[in-house]
Motif scaffolding. Structure first.
Motif, PDB file in Angstrom:
ATOM      1  N   ILE A   1       3.347 -51.231  -5.475  1.00 21.21           N
ATOM      2  CA  ILE A   1       3.520 -49.941  -4.787  1.00 21.21           C
ATOM      3  C   ILE A   1       3.259 -50.117  -3.290  1.00 21.21           C
ATOM      4  O   ILE A   1       3.939 -49.541  -2.449  1.00 21.21           O
TER       5      ILE A   1
ATOM      6  N   LEU B   1      -8.427 -46.307  -8.517  1.00 21.51           N
ATOM      7  CA  LEU B   1      -7.207 -46.069  -9.317  1.00 21.51           C
ATOM      8  C   LEU B   1      -7.475 -46.351 -10.806  1.00 21.51           C
ATOM      9  O   LEU B   1      -7.080 -45.568 -11.673  1.00 21.51           O
TER      10      LEU B   1
ATOM     11  N   HIS C   1       1.991 -37.897 -16.958  1.00 19.50           N
ATOM     12  CA  HIS C   1       1.529 -39.177 -16.399  1.00 19.50           C
ATOM     13  C   HIS C   1       0.361 -38.891 -15.470  1.00 19.50           C
ATOM     14  O   HIS C   1      -0.088 -37.741 -15.354  1.00 19.50           O
TER      15      HIS C   1
ATOM     16  N   TRP D   1       0.841 -36.586   5.529  1.00 14.19           N
ATOM     17  CA  TRP D   1       1.714 -36.291   4.382  1.00 14.19           C
ATOM     18  C   TRP D   1       1.994 -34.787   4.369  1.00 14.19           C
ATOM     19  O   TRP D   1       1.219 -33.986   4.909  1.00 14.19           O
TER      20      TRP D   1
ATOM     21  N   TYR E   1      -0.355 -51.805  -8.433  1.00 11.25           N
ATOM     22  CA  TYR E   1      -0.745 -51.170  -7.167  1.00 11.25           C
ATOM     23  C   TYR E   1      -0.256 -52.018  -5.983  1.00 11.25           C
ATOM     24  O   TYR E   1       0.218 -51.514  -4.969  1.00 11.25           O
TER      25      TYR E   1
ATOM     26  N   THR F   1       4.646 -47.616 -15.082  1.00  6.16           N
ATOM     27  CA  THR F   1       3.191 -47.512 -15.119  1.00  6.16           C
ATOM     28  C   THR F   1       2.648 -48.864 -15.566  1.00  6.16           C
ATOM     29  O   THR F   1       3.377 -49.638 -16.198  1.00  6.16           O
TER      30      THR F   1
ATOM     31  N   LEU G   1       5.274 -36.320   0.274  1.00  6.91           N
ATOM     32  CA  LEU G   1       5.786 -37.537   0.916  1.00  6.91           C
ATOM     33  C   LEU G   1       5.333 -37.503   2.373  1.00  6.91           C
ATOM     34  O   LEU G   1       4.929 -36.448   2.869  1.00  6.91           O
TER      35      LEU G   1
ATOM     36  N   ARG H   1       3.928 -52.486  -1.469  1.00  5.43           N
ATOM     37  CA  ARG H   1       4.893 -53.471  -0.957  1.00  5.43           C
ATOM     38  C   ARG H   1       4.288 -54.859  -0.744  1.00  5.43           C
ATOM     39  O   ARG H   1       4.429 -55.469   0.320  1.00  5.43           O
TER      40      ARG H   1
ATOM     41  N   PHE I   1       8.213 -33.601 -11.347  1.00  2.00           N
ATOM     42  CA  PHE I   1       7.871 -34.585 -12.378  1.00  2.00           C
ATOM     43  C   PHE I   1       8.467 -34.142 -13.705  1.00  2.00           C
ATOM     44  O   PHE I   1       8.530 -32.949 -13.996  1.00  2.00           O
TER      45      PHE I   1
ATOM     46  N   LYS J   1      10.558 -48.800 -11.205  1.00  6.55           N
ATOM     47  CA  LYS J   1      10.381 -49.059  -9.780  1.00  6.55           C
ATOM     48  C   LYS J   1       9.260 -50.074  -9.508  1.00  6.55           C
ATOM     49  O   LYS J   1       9.403 -50.929  -8.657  1.00  6.55           O
TER      50      LYS J   1
ATOM     51  N   TYR K   1      14.789 -33.498   0.433  1.00  2.90           N
ATOM     52  CA  TYR K   1      13.759 -33.341  -0.608  1.00  2.90           C
ATOM     53  C   TYR K   1      13.112 -31.958  -0.608  1.00  2.90           C
ATOM     54  O   TYR K   1      13.112 -31.256  -1.617  1.00  2.90           O
TER      55      TYR K   1
ATOM     56  N   MET L   1      13.067 -41.658   0.361  1.00  3.94           N
ATOM     57  CA  MET L   1      11.875 -42.440   0.010  1.00  3.94           C
ATOM     58  C   MET L   1      11.626 -42.502  -1.495  1.00  3.94           C
ATOM     59  O   MET L   1      10.733 -43.211  -1.923  1.00  3.94           O
TER      60      MET L   1
ATOM     61  N   ALA M   1      13.828 -38.115 -12.099  1.00  4.06           N
ATOM     62  CA  ALA M   1      13.224 -37.267 -11.055  1.00  4.06           C
ATOM     63  C   ALA M   1      14.396 -36.456 -10.494  1.00  4.06           C
ATOM     64  O   ALA M   1      15.393 -37.052 -10.057  1.00  4.06           O
TER      65      ALA M   1
ATOM     66  N   GLY N   1      -0.213 -39.617  -0.962  1.00  6.03           N
ATOM     67  CA  GLY N   1      -0.671 -41.011  -1.002  1.00  6.03           C
ATOM     68  C   GLY N   1      -1.908 -41.205  -0.126  1.00  6.03           C
ATOM     69  O   GLY N   1      -2.217 -40.376   0.733  1.00  6.03           O
ATOM     70  N   ARG N   2      -2.585 -42.307  -0.406  1.00  7.29           N
ATOM     71  CA  ARG N   2      -3.799 -42.606   0.362  1.00  7.29           C
ATOM     72  C   ARG N   2      -3.447 -43.533   1.516  1.00  7.29           C
ATOM     73  O   ARG N   2      -3.784 -44.704   1.522  1.00  7.29           O
TER      74      ARG N   2
HETATM   75  O1  FEC Z   1       1.327 -42.550 -14.601  1.00 13.97           O
HETATM   76  C1  FEC Z   1       1.564 -43.507 -13.839  1.00 13.97           C
HETATM   77  O2  FEC Z   1       1.129 -44.633 -14.054  1.00 13.97           O
HETATM   78  C2  FEC Z   1       2.418 -43.376 -12.626  1.00 13.97           C
HETATM   79  C3  FEC Z   1       2.274 -42.031 -11.999  1.00 13.97           C
HETATM   80  C4  FEC Z   1       3.077 -41.877 -10.710  1.00 13.97           C
HETATM   81  C5  FEC Z   1       4.256 -41.200 -10.578  1.00 13.97           C
HETATM   82  C6  FEC Z   1       4.614 -41.202  -9.187  1.00 13.97           C
HETATM   83  C7  FEC Z   1       5.731 -40.582  -8.688  1.00 13.97           C
HETATM   84  C8  FEC Z   1       6.080 -40.528  -7.371  1.00 13.97           C
HETATM   85  N1  FEC Z   1       5.473 -41.223  -6.356  1.00 13.97           N
HETATM   86  C9  FEC Z   1       6.102 -40.904  -5.191  1.00 13.97           C
HETATM   87  C10 FEC Z   1       5.802 -41.402  -3.946  1.00 13.97           C
HETATM   88  C11 FEC Z   1       4.745 -42.236  -3.643  1.00 13.97           C
HETATM   89  C12 FEC Z   1       4.471 -42.787  -2.344  1.00 13.97           C
HETATM   90  C13 FEC Z   1       3.318 -43.546  -2.444  1.00 13.97           C
HETATM   91  C14 FEC Z   1       2.878 -43.464  -3.805  1.00 13.97           C
HETATM   92  C15 FEC Z   1       1.742 -44.088  -4.314  1.00 13.97           C
HETATM   93  C16 FEC Z   1       1.344 -44.028  -5.639  1.00 13.97           C
HETATM   94  C17 FEC Z   1       0.161 -44.682  -6.190  1.00 13.97           C
HETATM   95  C18 FEC Z   1       0.120 -44.395  -7.550  1.00 13.97           C
HETATM   96  C19 FEC Z   1       1.285 -43.584  -7.846  1.00 13.97           C
HETATM   97  N2  FEC Z   1       1.999 -43.384  -6.678  1.00 13.97           N
HETATM   98 FE1  FEC Z   1       3.752 -42.372  -6.524  1.00 13.97          FE
HETATM   99  N3  FEC Z   1       3.652 -41.905  -8.483  1.00 13.97           N
HETATM  100  C20 FEC Z   1       2.710 -42.336  -9.399  1.00 13.97           C
HETATM  101  C21 FEC Z   1       1.602 -43.111  -9.099  1.00 13.97           C
HETATM  102  N4  FEC Z   1       3.760 -42.674  -4.515  1.00 13.97           N
HETATM  103  C22 FEC Z   1      -0.912 -44.838  -8.564  1.00 13.97           C
HETATM  104  C23 FEC Z   1      -0.832 -45.531  -5.386  1.00 13.97           C
HETATM  105  C24 FEC Z   1      -2.156 -44.879  -5.232  1.00 13.97           C
HETATM  106  C25 FEC Z   1      -2.061 -43.532  -4.611  1.00 13.97           C
HETATM  107  O3  FEC Z   1      -1.642 -43.445  -3.435  1.00 13.97           O
HETATM  108  O4  FEC Z   1      -2.371 -42.580  -5.363  1.00 13.97           O
HETATM  109  C26 FEC Z   1       2.626 -44.317  -1.316  1.00 13.97           C
HETATM  110  C27 FEC Z   1       3.121 -45.727  -1.310  1.00 13.97           C
HETATM  111  C28 FEC Z   1       2.872 -46.356   0.007  1.00 13.97           C
HETATM  112  O5  FEC Z   1       1.741 -46.874   0.173  1.00 13.97           O
HETATM  113  O6  FEC Z   1       3.791 -46.321   0.827  1.00 13.97           O
HETATM  114  C29 FEC Z   1       5.331 -42.574  -1.096  1.00 13.97           C
HETATM  115  C30 FEC Z   1       7.164 -39.957  -5.483  1.00 13.97           C
HETATM  116  C31 FEC Z   1       7.156 -39.720  -6.830  1.00 13.97           C
HETATM  117  C32 FEC Z   1       8.066 -38.751  -7.638  1.00 13.97           C
HETATM  118  C33 FEC Z   1       9.449 -39.302  -7.793  1.00 13.97           C
HETATM  119  C34 FEC Z   1       9.512 -40.471  -8.746  1.00 13.97           C
HETATM  120  O7  FEC Z   1       9.055 -40.363  -9.908  1.00 13.97           O
HETATM  121  O8  FEC Z   1      10.018 -41.507  -8.308  1.00 13.97           O
HETATM  122  C35 FEC Z   1       8.110 -39.334  -4.465  1.00 13.97           C
HETATM  123  C36 FEC Z   1       5.058 -40.577 -11.676  1.00 13.97           C
END
Ligand code: FEC
Length: 313
Positions: A28, A42, A263, A232, A25, A14, A187, A30, A259, A88, A198, A121, A115, A226-227
């Motif tokens: 995330i 965000l 968070h 999805w 961001y 985070t 996803l 890339r 989760f 990550k 998954y 992914m 996780a 995701g946005r």
């Molecule tokens: O509290 C925090 O600061 C972090 C919270 C957080 C967690 C989390 C877990 C997972 N994500 C997974 C997949 C994706 C994919 C994308 C993606 C994008 C975001 C963004 C934020 C974010 N994720 Fe996340 N994720 C958390 C936060 N995540 C912020 C960017 C804004 C948004 O889209 O909301 C899309 C990326 C892309 O553009 O390709 C895919 C997965 C998990 C659960 C497994 C893990 O923990 O690894 C799957 C916690």
């Protein structure tokens, strides 16, 4: 002297502060910086949860610390465990974690992600990055890909479901009137054509937790998609809530199983966004407590690491 076994504990990461949100961001995405509006949206979400504090950082720190204690309770005659963090999307990055182990003279290590379910992914990308650095720096590493049916994990989740069902009962609802909504991070739909485990693993965890908690009135739903432009996995929890309310379901217990910490995706998406929708729909929604450093969860992680070490012995 006991041999040191490295344990790379992998987690999402985070931002360190609101100023760090843009870099986070961008990582995330890339390397593509977000637009001004996306960035503001965000930052607003982070500010809404606890006024600009980032609970995942402290939660991950505590989980890693507690896990090391748990692992060393095994008191192996010839080895001790040393945990390192690998995040990550922020530092210490996954690569830093592996390099830190190598710098401390560790040559053997196990990696585990905070996780429980495997997707190419999610967990797959953590492992790929750790493996590449481990090869570079000469650390021999093996990985736990998933632990979604570990009996202690199921017990920890089912205790949380039962506790909230008790609370519903105390406040006038009948237990079987409450729809339990098991959820996980969505996803992109394309994972289904990639043969990704998954979704099936999440359904297996849901079934096991429901059976352990004696719940029959449940369904699975996605959250926090995701946005991005591509489709999805759905339905999203907000859609599911609307749909259920139209079918006269008045009580819902959201139970995120993908989760393990408090968070953003829990404290904002469920505690703020879903609660706003619940109010509009005039339904009562509760959420199970997150695992954080639940002893059963810590034991789950430690037992998985020990089993992985014994495989290699
Ligand atoms: O509290 C925090 O600061 C972090 C919270 C957080 C967690 C989390 C877990 C997972 N994500 C997974 C997949 C994706 C994919 C994308 C993606 C994008 C975001 C963004 C934020 C974010 N994720 Fe996340 N994720 C958390 C936060 N995540 C912020 C960017 C804004 C948004 O889209 O909301 C899309 C990326 C892309 O553009 O390709 C895919 C997965 C998990 C659960 C497994 C893990 O923990 O690894 C799957 C916690």
């Amino acid at each position: 002297m006991k041999k040191k076994i490295g344990v790379l504990v992998l987690s999402y990461g985070t931002p360190k502060s609101l100023d760090d949100v843009e870099a986070y961001y961008t990582h995330i995405r890339r390397g593509n910086p977000p637009g001004a509006e996306q960035l503001k949206e965000l930052k607003d979400r982070y500010e809404a949860i606890v006024g600009g504090v980032f609970p995942l950082r402290e939660n991950t720190d505590r989980q890693v610390e507690r896990m090391q204690e748990e692992l060393n309770k095994f008191n192996l005659p010839d080895a001790e465990f040393v945990c390192y963090q690998g995040l990550k999307h922020t530092d210490p990055f996954i690569e830093d974690g592996v390099r830190n182990m190598a710098a401390d003279g560790i040559t053997e290590a196990v990696g585990i992600v905070l996780a429980p379910h495997y997707s190419t992914m999610s967990v797959g990308t953590y492992i790929k990055r750790a493996k590449a650095t481990a090869e570079e720096v000469g650390v021999q590493m093996s990985f736990i890909e998933s632990y979604h049916l570990h009996p202690k994990l199921i017990e920890a989740f089912s205790q949380r479901v039962s506790a909230k069902l008790d609370l519903f009962e105390e406040t006038g609802a009948k237990r079987d009137e409450v729809k339990v909504l098991f959820s996980a991070h969505s996803l992109p739909e394309r994972i289904l054509t990639m043969g990704d485990p998954y979704r099936d693993q999440l359904l297996e965890t849901s079934e096991a937790v429901a059976a352990a908690a004696g719940v029959t009135n449940w369904q699975f739903t996605w959250q926090s998609a995701g946005r991005t432009a591509e489709p999805w996995l759905g339905p999203d929890v907000l859609e599911t809530m609307k749909d259920l309310s139209e079918r006269d379901v008045r009580y819902m217990l959201v139970s995120p199983l993908g989760f393990v910490s408090d968070h953003l995706e829990v404290l904002y998406d469920l505690d703020i966004e879903a609660q706003e929708v619940a109010e509009e729909l005039d339904v009562r929604v509760m959420r199970i407590d997150s695992l954080n450093t639940d002893p059963l969860y810590m034991e789950t992680l430690a037992e998985c690491v020990l089993a992985e070490c014994r495989k290699g012995a």
